[in-house]
Design an enzyme around this catalytic site. Sequence first.
Site, mmCIF file in Angstrom:
data_model
loop_
_atom_site.group_PDB
_atom_site.id
_atom_site.type_symbol
_atom_site.label_atom_id
_atom_site.label_comp_id
_atom_site.label_asym_id
_atom_site.label_seq_id
_atom_site.Cartn_x
_atom_site.Cartn_y
_atom_site.Cartn_z
ATOM 1 N N PRO A 1 47.936 43.654 45.590
ATOM 2 C CA PRO A 1 47.706 42.865 44.373
ATOM 3 C C PRO A 1 46.902 43.636 43.324
ATOM 4 O O PRO A 1 46.860 43.244 42.171
ATOM 5 C CB PRO A 1 46.898 41.663 44.882
ATOM 6 C CG PRO A 1 47.116 41.609 46.345
ATOM 7 C CD PRO A 1 47.388 43.008 46.787
ATOM 8 N N ASP B 1 71.448 47.324 29.772
ATOM 9 C CA ASP B 1 70.385 47.378 28.772
ATOM 10 C C ASP B 1 70.795 46.743 27.437
ATOM 11 O O ASP B 1 70.308 47.100 26.387
ATOM 12 C CB ASP B 1 69.869 48.803 28.588
ATOM 13 C CG ASP B 1 70.964 49.757 28.209
ATOM 14 O OD1 ASP B 1 70.672 50.900 27.894
ATOM 15 O OD2 ASP B 1 72.137 49.328 28.203
HETATM 16 N N1 4GX Z 1 51.912 42.484 45.737
HETATM 17 N N2 4GX Z 1 49.564 41.909 49.766
HETATM 18 C C1 4GX Z 1 48.676 44.038 50.695
HETATM 19 C C2 4GX Z 1 46.799 44.040 52.259
HETATM 20 C C3 4GX Z 1 45.644 44.281 51.337
HETATM 21 C C4 4GX Z 1 44.537 43.448 51.363
HETATM 22 C C5 4GX Z 1 43.477 43.700 50.503
HETATM 23 C C6 4GX Z 1 44.668 45.556 49.663
HETATM 24 C C7 4GX Z 1 43.548 44.756 49.673
HETATM 25 C C8 4GX Z 1 50.818 42.047 47.598
HETATM 26 C C9 4GX Z 1 51.187 41.558 46.326
HETATM 27 C C10 4GX Z 1 49.996 41.335 48.592
HETATM 28 C C11 4GX Z 1 48.730 41.165 50.689
HETATM 29 C C12 4GX Z 1 49.907 43.258 50.243
HETATM 30 C C13 4GX Z 1 47.512 41.961 51.142
HETATM 31 N N3 4GX Z 1 45.697 45.326 50.481
HETATM 32 N N4 4GX Z 1 51.339 43.255 47.691
HETATM 33 N N5 4GX Z 1 47.911 43.265 51.672
HETATM 34 N N6 4GX Z 1 50.865 40.382 45.789
HETATM 35 O O1 4GX Z 1 49.663 40.203 48.353
HETATM 36 O O2 4GX Z 1 52.007 43.531 46.575
#
Ligand code: 4GX
Length: 259
Positions: free
Chosen positions: A95, A175
Site C-alpha cells: 500500500p 489509446d
Molecule cells: N496494494 N498488501 C503487502 C504486506 C505488507 C504489510 C505492511 C508492507 C507493509 C497491497 C495493496 C496490500 C497487504 C500487500 C500487506 N507490506 N499490496 N502486505 N493494497 O494491501 O498492493
Amino acid sequence: MGCGRKRMKFDILTLFPQMFSSPLQESILGKAIEKGLIQIRTINIRDFALDKHRVVDDTPYGGGQGMVMKVEPIARAIEWVKSQDPSVWTIYLTPQGRGLNQEISRKLSSRSHLVLLCGRYEGVDERVRELFIDEEISIGDYVLTGGELAAMVVIDAVSRLLPGVLGSDRSAEEDSFFNSLLEYPQYTRPFNFRGNSVPEVLLSGNHSAISLWRKKEALKRTLDRRPDLLAKANLSREDQRLLEEILRESRPDKSRDGA
Ligand code: 4GX
C-alpha cells in the site's frame, strides 16, 4: 506463433504459490500462456530458506505486533532469478507504493521480465526494499492479507496490453478517445426486459449516430462520476461541443423561469 515479440515473463515470489494456479490460467490469460505470449512462474520463497525448518519470518526488532519476512530467503530467491536474467525488473506490492494505473501498466508491459514480490504478515525487512526492489506498487488504498492478489491484478492489467493477448483488432482502439473516459453503456438482447428497452439509436444502423451517442454517454458518465478524468482528457472540438450540450441539458433553464 508468438508473432515476433518474445514472450513476457512474470516470476512471482510468494509463500503461497497455490493461490496463482487457477486465477491466471482461466480464460484470456490461459489462452495467452497457451499461445506462448506470456510465461508465469511461481517461486516459493520457503525453498530459498537454508535452515532445517525453512524459516521465512521472524519477530520485529524493537518489538511490536506480528512477524516480518526475513531478508536472506528473499535475497537468495531474487539473486537466483537475476542470475538467469540480469535485466529483470523487481516489484514489491505494498500500500506504500505508487498507485497502479493504465500508464504504469503500459510502461510495465514494455519490459520483458518482471519479478513480483508478495509480502505477508507485517511486510518484508526494510533491507529487501533497499537492496533488491526497483519499484513499489499499490493496487489501491485498502489493506489485503498479502501481496498475492495485488500481484495477480498487475499481471492481468499488464498482460492484456501485450500484442495478441486480446482479439487482434482490440489494440487499435487502445489509446483512442474512449480510453481516457469511462465506458458508454452496452446492451444486448432482448430489446425489452421487463419494460426497460434499449436506446433506439443502437438499432438504427446509423453508424455515425451511434458513435456520437456513445461519445456523449461516455462524456456524461465521466462528468457525473469521474470529473477528474475529464480534466486530463484531450477533448476534440466535437467532444467539447457534446460536453456543452450535456451541461446545457442538465442545467435548470434560467431563461424561462423569469427570475
Ligand atoms: N496494494 N498488501 C503487502 C504486506 C505488507 C504489510 C505492511 C508492507 C507493509 C497491497 C495493496 C496490500 C497487504 C500487500 C500487506 N507490506 N499490496 N502486505 N493494497 O494491501 O498492493
